[in-house]
Design an enzyme around this catalytic site. Sequence first.
Site, PDB file in Angstrom:
ATOM      1  N   SER A  47       0.846  -1.184   0.000  1.00 23.40           N
ATOM      2  CA  SER A  47       0.000   0.000   0.000  1.00 23.40           C
ATOM      3  C   SER A  47       0.881   1.234   0.000  1.00 23.40           C
ATOM      4  CB  SER A  47      -0.901   0.028   1.240  1.00 23.40           C
ATOM      5  OG  SER A  47      -1.575   1.269   1.352  1.00 23.40           O
TER       6      SER A  47
ATOM      7  N   TYR B 258      -1.521  -0.467  10.316  1.00 25.06           N
ATOM      8  CA  TYR B 258      -1.605  -0.712   8.877  1.00 25.06           C
ATOM      9  C   TYR B 258      -0.356  -0.197   8.162  1.00 25.06           C
ATOM     10  CZ  TYR B 258      -3.637  -1.003   4.200  1.00 25.06           C
ATOM     11  OH  TYR B 258      -3.875  -1.315   2.884  1.00 25.06           O
TER      12      TYR B 258
END
Length: 258
Positions: free
Chosen positions: A139, A152
């Site tokens: 990501s 995350y």
Amino acid sequence: MPPLVFITGASSGIGQALAERYRRSGWRLALVARRGAEMAQWAQAQGIPGDQWRVYTADVADPDSIVAAGQACIADQGLPDVVVANAGMSAGIDTAMREDLEVLARTFATNNVGLAATFHPFVAGMRARGSGALVGIASVAGIRGLPGHGAYCASKAGVISYCESLRGELRSSGVRVVTIAPGYVDTPLTRQNRYGMPFLMQPEDFADAAFRAIAAGVSYRVIPWQMGVVAKLLRLLPNPLYDRLLAGRPRKHRQAQR
């Protein structure tokens, strides 16, 4: 025989869009999801011939579970040509909250240990064959930390570094390691975000770009390219400037707030 792709987290979002993109290109599918029955219903609804797909029910956060799914795939369908470690979780955390340490641990178990466990059953066979692609879905959030999003961001930074390490290990074997770093994609993981999401993509558009990048044999690709430019600029910002830029930015929902 058509080539085979193994995809985790295939029941929704990016994973399902990738499954559909590979299906349209004539690939056989090995689909991994915790909700195996729902995954099978999806494949049947697409009208995919029964000999062109299999569903493997597994929890990526449990290494034994996902390793068993990979081994079953090899036994049932053969050694895949492409393995996409897509399954992941995302939740905001507050380090001052004791329960959020458990969220951090689950995030790493899914996004990092689960990714390595997804690749594990296939590495030896691909190396012996001299071909194959192991694809880690990272990501843009792994490039710089975001307030309230430490679990995350840290996990996706780990995906980027882990895949880079694995790429070096397999460099002379013929096995490619591909890192795909999505920006914002309209999926169940992002729809509860409380902040702006520039260059938001539809899953189908992301899947098409990722399919082409994997086929081209790139080692690392940010999708969409505009987010790649933004990520590079953010990486260059001095820390004081970056911190001021993010001051007051809404935080990701904590697990307990959902």
